[in-house]
Design a protein around this motif. Structure first.
Motif, PDB file in Angstrom:
ATOM      1  N   LEU A   1       0.830  -1.202   0.000  1.00 36.63           N
ATOM      2  CA  LEU A   1       0.000   0.000   0.000  1.00 36.63           C
ATOM      3  C   LEU A   1       0.866   1.253   0.000  1.00 36.63           C
ATOM      4  N   ARG A   2       2.082   1.130   0.465  1.00 37.82           N
ATOM      5  CA  ARG A   2       2.999   2.256   0.500  1.00 37.82           C
ATOM      6  C   ARG A   2       3.669   2.461  -0.853  1.00 37.82           C
ATOM      7  N   ARG A   3       3.562   1.497  -1.740  1.00 39.56           N
ATOM      8  CA  ARG A   3       4.109   1.655  -3.080  1.00 39.56           C
ATOM      9  C   ARG A   3       3.110   2.415  -3.946  1.00 39.56           C
ATOM     10  N   PRO A   4       3.588   2.978  -5.064  1.00 37.22           N
ATOM     11  CA  PRO A   4       2.658   3.661  -5.975  1.00 37.22           C
ATOM     12  C   PRO A   4       1.628   2.685  -6.538  1.00 37.22           C
ATOM     13  N   PRO A   5       0.463   3.193  -6.967  1.00 33.10           N
ATOM     14  CA  PRO A   5      -0.505   2.320  -7.640  1.00 33.10           C
ATOM     15  C   PRO A   5       0.158   1.608  -8.805  1.00 33.10           C
ATOM     16  N   CYS A   6      -0.196   0.333  -8.996  1.00 36.63           N
ATOM     17  CA  CYS A   6       0.503  -0.483 -10.003  1.00 36.63           C
ATOM     18  C   CYS A   6      -0.471  -0.999 -11.058  1.00 36.63           C
ATOM     19  N   ILE A   7      -0.127  -0.791 -12.328  1.00 38.54           N
ATOM     20  CA  ILE A   7      -0.887  -1.328 -13.456  1.00 38.54           C
ATOM     21  C   ILE A   7      -0.117  -2.541 -13.954  1.00 38.54           C
ATOM     22  N   SER A   8      -0.613  -3.720 -13.614  1.00 36.56           N
ATOM     23  CA  SER A   8       0.162  -4.939 -13.878  1.00 36.56           C
ATOM     24  C   SER A   8      -0.364  -5.759 -15.048  1.00 36.56           C
ATOM     25  N   GLY A   9      -1.531  -5.376 -15.589  1.00 37.23           N
ATOM     26  CA  GLY A   9      -2.101  -6.167 -16.671  1.00 37.23           C
ATOM     27  C   GLY A   9      -2.569  -7.521 -16.173  1.00 37.23           C
ATOM     28  N   TRP A  10      -2.961  -8.402 -17.089  1.00 37.62           N
ATOM     29  CA  TRP A  10      -3.494  -9.706 -16.679  1.00 37.62           C
ATOM     30  C   TRP A  10      -2.655 -10.867 -17.202  1.00 37.62           C
ATOM     31  N   ILE A  11      -1.597 -10.566 -18.007  1.00 33.98           N
ATOM     32  CA  ILE A  11      -0.718 -11.617 -18.515  1.00 33.98           C
ATOM     33  C   ILE A  11       0.602 -11.557 -17.766  1.00 33.98           C
ATOM     34  N   PRO A  12       1.025 -12.652 -17.113  1.00 32.19           N
ATOM     35  CA  PRO A  12       2.308 -12.642 -16.398  1.00 32.19           C
ATOM     36  C   PRO A  12       3.455 -12.203 -17.309  1.00 32.19           C
ATOM     37  N   TRP A  13       4.396 -11.460 -16.745  1.00 30.20           N
ATOM     38  CA  TRP A  13       5.593 -10.915 -17.385  1.00 30.20           C
ATOM     39  C   TRP A  13       5.261  -9.828 -18.409  1.00 30.20           C
ATOM     40  N   ILE A  14       4.367 -10.126 -19.333  1.00 30.41           N
ATOM     41  CA  ILE A  14       4.010  -9.112 -20.345  1.00 30.41           C
ATOM     42  C   ILE A  14       3.348  -7.914 -19.671  1.00 30.41           C
ATOM     43  N   GLY A  15       2.545  -8.191 -18.632  1.00 28.28           N
ATOM     44  CA  GLY A  15       1.902  -7.118 -17.894  1.00 28.28           C
ATOM     45  C   GLY A  15       0.986  -6.283 -18.770  1.00 28.28           C
ATOM     46  N   ALA A  16       1.183  -4.955 -18.729  1.00 23.49           N
ATOM     47  CA  ALA A  16       0.351  -4.039 -19.523  1.00 23.49           C
ATOM     48  C   ALA A  16       1.019  -3.719 -20.855  1.00 23.49           C
ATOM     49  N   GLY A  17       1.930  -4.598 -21.302  1.00 23.21           N
ATOM     50  CA  GLY A  17       2.743  -4.330 -22.482  1.00 23.21           C
ATOM     51  C   GLY A  17       1.962  -4.028 -23.739  1.00 23.21           C
ATOM     52  N   PHE A  18       0.892  -4.790 -24.002  1.00 23.56           N
ATOM     53  CA  PHE A  18       0.137  -4.582 -25.242  1.00 23.56           C
ATOM     54  C   PHE A  18      -0.543  -3.213 -25.259  1.00 23.56           C
ATOM     55  N   GLU A  19      -1.250  -2.884 -24.166  1.00 18.28           N
ATOM     56  CA  GLU A  19      -1.945  -1.598 -24.102  1.00 18.28           C
ATOM     57  C   GLU A  19      -0.947  -0.435 -24.090  1.00 18.28           C
ATOM     58  N   PHE A  20       0.129  -0.611 -23.326  1.00 18.18           N
ATOM     59  CA  PHE A  20       1.138   0.437 -23.210  1.00 18.18           C
ATOM     60  C   PHE A  20       1.852   0.678 -24.538  1.00 18.18           C
ATOM     61  N   GLY A  21       2.149  -0.415 -25.249  1.00 16.19           N
ATOM     62  CA  GLY A  21       2.934  -0.311 -26.480  1.00 16.19           C
ATOM     63  C   GLY A  21       2.212   0.339 -27.634  1.00 16.19           C
ATOM     64  N   LYS A  22       0.875   0.292 -27.641  1.00 21.13           N
ATOM     65  CA  LYS A  22       0.118   0.862 -28.764  1.00 21.13           C
ATOM     66  C   LYS A  22       0.310   2.372 -28.845  1.00 21.13           C
ATOM     67  N   THR A  23      -0.001   3.068 -27.772  1.00 19.05           N
ATOM     68  CA  THR A  23       0.139   4.528 -27.717  1.00 19.05           C
ATOM     69  C   THR A  23       0.581   4.924 -26.305  1.00 19.05           C
ATOM     70  N   PRO A  24       1.882   4.879 -26.031  1.00 20.15           N
ATOM     71  CA  PRO A  24       2.378   5.107 -24.668  1.00 20.15           C
ATOM     72  C   PRO A  24       1.925   6.416 -24.039  1.00 20.15           C
ATOM     73  N   LEU A  25       1.954   7.510 -24.815  1.00 20.76           N
ATOM     74  CA  LEU A  25       1.593   8.801 -24.237  1.00 20.76           C
ATOM     75  C   LEU A  25       0.124   8.835 -23.819  1.00 20.76           C
ATOM     76  N   GLU A  26      -0.744   8.274 -24.640  1.00 20.82           N
ATOM     77  CA  GLU A  26      -2.161   8.216 -24.281  1.00 20.82           C
ATOM     78  C   GLU A  26      -2.371   7.326 -23.060  1.00 20.82           C
ATOM     79  N   PHE A  27      -1.664   6.205 -23.019  1.00 24.54           N
ATOM     80  CA  PHE A  27      -1.769   5.283 -21.877  1.00 24.54           C
ATOM     81  C   PHE A  27      -1.386   5.997 -20.585  1.00 24.54           C
ATOM     82  N   ILE A  28      -0.275   6.729 -20.614  1.00 28.06           N
ATOM     83  CA  ILE A  28       0.201   7.418 -19.413  1.00 28.06           C
ATOM     84  C   ILE A  28      -0.758   8.538 -19.013  1.00 28.06           C
TER      85      ILE A  28
END
Length: 515
Positions: free
Chosen positions: A26-53
């Motif tokens: 809880l002391r760490r920042p909020p985490c967007i981990s996605g639902w696929i192990p290791w890949i994490g949020a890679g697919f959503e993040f990789g499409k348009t990083p600036l929009e994702f952020i």
């Protein structure tokens, strides 16, 4: 009961550990981990990083973590965390970039860590403020040489226009005169491979090379180009003086450190660093200026006041009525004549024999100081089109706001959003170059919270040379040509986090040589 008690104790112990870990997280920042192990949020993040952020900022606040391809990236998008990023000894630049350097330039981690600081000091020294005067004449001559190939008029894509102008200028100055090809086919080949390498750089820096066949092919082509030309670069001597080019200084250091075999790799790294941001900054600066008529007009008036009117011939006019008559006789435009007379003759300055128009002009450091608006426009452009992130590796847990960022995270500071903070940049989405009047640029100080070149120990070593190159480029193009945009100012692409943002869609320019 004797059997149950230990079981209960174990269960309670596990629950306690889980609660402790949950409390700790809880002391760490909020985490967007996605639902696929290791890949994490890679697919959503990789499409348009600036929009994702941007969406993550709205949902989670200015500090949050994203897991992508097994890497934890903690983003800091507001001023909170700047001091930690820049001053903490618990974060490290070199360890953050060693993997991307290995993937993009094939420089082993141990070699990079051994040589980085020495090479940084060498390159910074060659391109620092104390040595800029050595480049002013070179840049002017090289740019004029390229402009001679432009023709009297035409219509072209502005991005393509800037590439064809700045690629050869930068390569010939930083590496050696004549390294950039002159054969049309070879020029196209260079453009093709460098653009492919540049466009895929961000993905190639994070993922295995085998996934990007075309990018890998262009990387190998560029490495072979340097491998073939390193001997000529080493023996090159300037026709005007014996000073070393930047690449020659790098080669000397590599030889001294017994790492000559990596010369092509560092050549590739220098090439990418010198072209990947300078060209888009020049593109956006021209686009912004041409889309703001008042700013364009003021710049043109300033250029006329310093260099005279294109197409005019002024022969030794002094502060006399005869001199004023000659200036009026030869000038093409009355308004520009008055500006010229006011700035040069009415101030009592002798103005020696000087040809303008199709003849070459010389740009000096004093000339640049008289045209501050051009530099303001470049810096305002960089503010609006700054890199999405700059990065550090967290070595030991650091605290930002109420969060603890764990060791191993990549701490990602975002100039793109810092530059849109109205506390530091009122009306942050507007192109307002006049805001830079408050910066102490004479002492090489930017505005507060301006982070495009990084900060601290490892700021961009070529920042002053890049600014100088774009300044002279703007002066010469506007001096020799009437220019106008044929398309609206394009939107910026949201596809990349590394480097200056690229345009989305075409932006054509029409140019016509002044007579």
């Amino acid at each position: 009961m004797e059997f149950i008690s230990p079981t209960v104790i174990i269960i309670l112990g596990c629950v306690a550990v889980l609660l402790f870990l949950q409390w700790k997280n809880l002391r760490r920042p909020p985490c967007i981990s996605g639902w696929i192990p290791w890949i994490g949020a890679g697919f959503e993040f990789g499409k348009t990083p600036l929009e994702f952020i941007e969406k993550a900022r709205i949902k989670y606040g200015p500090v949050f973590t994203v897991i992508v391809m097994g890497t934890r990236m903690t983003f800091v998008t507001e001023e909170e965390g700047i001091n930690v990023f820049l001053k903490s000894k618990e974060v490290n630049f070199e360890l953050a970039v060693q993997n991307p350097i290995y993937r993009t330039a094939s420089i082993a981690k141990n070699i990079f860590l051994k040589l980085h600081e020495k090479l940084y000091i060498t390159v910074k020294g060659k391109m620092g403020t104390l040595n800029l005067y050595k480049f002013t004449g070179q840049l002017t001559e090289e740019l004029q040489e390229q402009l001679q190939n432009l023709g009297t008029h035409g219509t072209t894509d502005l991005n393509k226009f800037m590439r064809h102008l700045l690629y050869p200028v930068t390569v010939n100055i930083l590496f050696k005169k004549g390294l950039f090809p002159s054969d049309e086919r070879k020029i196209r080949e260079f453009h093709q491979h460098f653009q492919a390498y540049d466009e895929g750089f961000e993905y190639g820096s994070q993922l295995p090379e085998c996934l990007f066949r075309n990018w890998s092919k262009s990387k190998k082509w560029l490495l072979e180009l340097f491998e073939k030309n390193i001997p000529d670069i080493k023996t090159y001597k300037s026709a005007k003086d014996n000073s070393l080019t930047v690449m020659q200084a790098v080669l000397d250091l590599l030889e001294m450190e017994a790492n000559e075999q990596k010369s092509p790799n560092y050549g590739l790294l220098l090439l990418w660093a010198s072209l990947s941001n300078t060209v888009p900054v020049a593109f956006w600066t021209f686009a912004f200026v041409l889309s703001h008529p008042n700013i364009h007009r003021t710049i043109m008036e300033g250029i006329s006041s310093v260099f005279g009117t294109a197409g005019a011939y002024l022969e030794s006019p002094k502060n006399t009525s005869e001199g004023k008559k000659k200036a009026k006789l030869f000038s093409k435009r009355k308004s520009e004549t008055s500006l010229f007379l006011e700035s040069k003759l009415f101030q009592g300055q002798n103005y020696g024999c000087r040809k303008v128009g199709k003849d070459k002009i010389k740009v000096s450091e004093d000339d640049l100081k008289k045209l501050p608006l051009i530099k303001w426009c470049i810096l305002e452009t960089i503010r609006l089109r700054a890199p999405g992130v700059i990065t550090r590796k967290v070595l030991k847990p650091v605290k930002i706001l109420n969060y603890t960022v764990p060791s191993g995270d990549l701490l990602m500071l975002s100039p793109f959003w810092l530059h849109r903070n109205p506390k530091y940049f009122p009306e942050p989405d507007l192109f307002k170059p006049e805001r830079w009047k408050k910066a102490n640029l004479e002492k090489h100080a930017f505005l507060d919270c301006f982070m495009a070149f990084g900060s601290g120990k490892y700021q961009c070593p070529g920042r002053w040379l890049a600014l100088l190159e774009i300044q002279i480029c703007i002066i010469l193009i506007f001096y020799y040509y009437d220019c106008s945009l044929l398309d609206p100012l394009p939107k910026q692409s949201s596809l990349h986090l590394v480097g200056v943002q690229q345009p989305e869609g075409r932006c054509r320019i029409q140019f016509k040589q002044r007579k």
